[in-house]
Design a protein around this motif. Sequence first.
Motif, short mmCIF file in Angstrom:
data_model
loop_
_atom_site.label_atom_id
_atom_site.label_comp_id
_atom_site.label_asym_id
_atom_site.label_seq_id
_atom_site.Cartn_x
_atom_site.Cartn_y
_atom_site.Cartn_z
N VAL A 231 0.68 -1.25 -0.06
CA VAL A 231 0.01 0.00 -0.09
C VAL A 231 0.93 1.34 -0.07
O VAL A 231 1.74 1.18 0.88
N THR A 232 0.74 2.04 -0.81
CA THR A 232 1.28 3.34 -0.82
C THR A 232 0.54 4.57 -1.12
O THR A 232 -0.60 4.56 -1.56
N ASP A 233 0.96 5.73 -0.60
CA ASP A 233 0.29 6.80 -0.73
C ASP A 233 1.20 8.03 -1.44
O ASP A 233 2.18 8.16 -0.83
N LEU A 234 0.58 8.64 -2.42
CA LEU A 234 1.56 9.75 -3.14
C LEU A 234 1.55 10.86 -2.35
O LEU A 234 2.46 11.71 -2.49
N VAL A 235 0.86 11.27 -1.08
CA VAL A 235 0.86 12.32 0.14
C VAL A 235 2.16 12.00 0.59
O VAL A 235 2.23 10.99 1.11
N PRO A 238 1.25 14.71 5.58
CA PRO A 238 2.29 14.22 6.51
C PRO A 238 3.11 12.86 5.60
O PRO A 238 2.36 12.33 4.87
N LEU A 239 4.18 12.54 6.05
CA LEU A 239 4.96 11.23 5.49
C LEU A 239 3.84 9.98 5.93
O LEU A 239 3.79 9.08 5.00
N ASP A 240 3.54 9.95 7.18
CA ASP A 240 2.67 8.74 7.51
C ASP A 240 1.16 9.06 7.74
O ASP A 240 0.93 9.53 8.78
N THR A 241 0.54 9.03 6.64
CA THR A 241 -0.80 9.14 6.58
C THR A 241 -1.60 8.22 7.40
O THR A 241 -1.07 6.93 7.70
N HIS A 242 -2.90 8.89 7.52
CA HIS A 242 -3.91 7.80 8.21
C HIS A 242 -4.28 6.69 7.38
O HIS A 242 -4.19 5.42 7.91
N PHE A 243 -4.27 6.56 6.32
CA PHE A 243 -4.41 5.24 5.47
C PHE A 243 -3.21 4.52 5.29
O PHE A 243 -3.34 3.40 5.49
N GLY A 251 -1.25 -5.35 8.63
CA GLY A 251 -0.09 -6.25 8.26
C GLY A 251 0.66 -5.94 6.80
O GLY A 251 1.30 -6.73 6.37
N CYS A 252 0.05 -4.80 6.23
CA CYS A 252 0.49 -4.66 5.05
C CYS A 252 1.86 -4.06 4.86
O CYS A 252 2.10 -3.24 5.87
N THR A 253 2.62 -4.07 3.87
CA THR A 253 3.81 -3.36 3.74
C THR A 253 3.28 -2.16 2.97
O THR A 253 2.49 -1.95 2.25
N THR A 254 4.06 -0.79 3.64
CA THR A 254 3.44 0.55 3.25
C THR A 254 4.80 1.21 2.57
O THR A 254 5.87 1.27 3.45
N VAL A 255 4.63 2.14 1.74
CA VAL A 255 5.64 3.00 1.19
C VAL A 255 5.12 4.31 1.15
O VAL A 255 3.75 4.77 0.64
N ASP A 256 5.81 5.32 1.87
CA ASP A 256 5.21 6.72 1.70
C ASP A 256 5.58 7.39 0.39
O ASP A 256 6.32 6.70 -0.51
N GLY A 257 4.94 8.62 0.10
CA GLY A 257 5.21 9.13 -1.31
C GLY A 257 6.34 10.02 -1.49
O GLY A 257 6.56 10.55 -2.45
N LEU A 258 7.17 10.27 -0.52
CA LEU A 258 8.34 11.11 -0.52
C LEU A 258 9.08 10.68 -1.44
O LEU A 258 9.79 11.39 -2.47
#
Length: 289
Positions: A231-235, A238-243, A251-258
């Motif tokens: 799961v990734t967020d282009l926002v 903040p770096l760590d969004t609610h989503f 349990g998902c792997t997440t990647v921020d948008g920076l």
Amino acid sequence: MTNPPDSDPTDAPQAAAAPLAGVIGWPVAHSRSPLLHGHWLARYGIKGHYVPLAVAPEHLAQVLRALPRAGFVGANVTIPHKESVLALADIVTDRAALIGAANTLIFREDGRIHADNTDGYGFVTNLRQQAPEWLPESGPAAVIGAGGAARAVVAALLECGVPELRIANRTRIRADQLKADFGARIVVYDWAQVGNMLEDAATIVNCTSMGMEGAQPLRLPLDALSPDALVTDLVYTPLDTHFLRAARARGCTTVDGLGMLLHQAAPGFERWFGIHPQVDEDLRRAVLA
């Protein structure tokens, strides 16, 4: 894998004694690109400059033609000019034409303006750096939003081999237009069914501004979200969004948008200044500062 933009040296002008580049927007004071490119210029000891260029829409054509004569070798483009520059460029890459926007300009020695879009390259390169086990072909991708950023993401994911790309947008007509432009692997969902779109999806991308500082958070029903999904967020503010936090709790792997911002800048920097720059933690800290 999404390939980097072409780096044919004939596309780039000869380096001046102190080559200039910048970011064109209206407004442009918010842009982090000067921090980003300034960090690289200092790191590699390049005697060049990268500056913000506030250009009103009615002056865009005049400014673009004047910049090469002022020593500029290229520029990034941000809102509201990313679509307009396509009509002003002499050469437009296939990916920029498909996406319908350009974010990187090269001012060639022969006087022609070369327009490209490196957003998709930045998006995929960020995922591969931050989540090296990500396999885009392993399952459907779900994209939330259908604006300009979504078009770059969709093009990149299809090029990477996702078997199906699901998309939902609050205004469905924009999602339908993406299907018309990008073809049979696109499946459009109504906004009310966005939670269903996540079922068995391997890659989920928020391409909306929801979750950004000052905006409402992106709140979706995540019951169907697999813990194996990326799961990734282009926002990135903040770096760590609610989503992202909600997906990580499942349990998902997440990647921020920076990282997308950082990686999309690298091809332009290489063309303008002759060095392929590194995207690393030092750069992230410099840009966040």
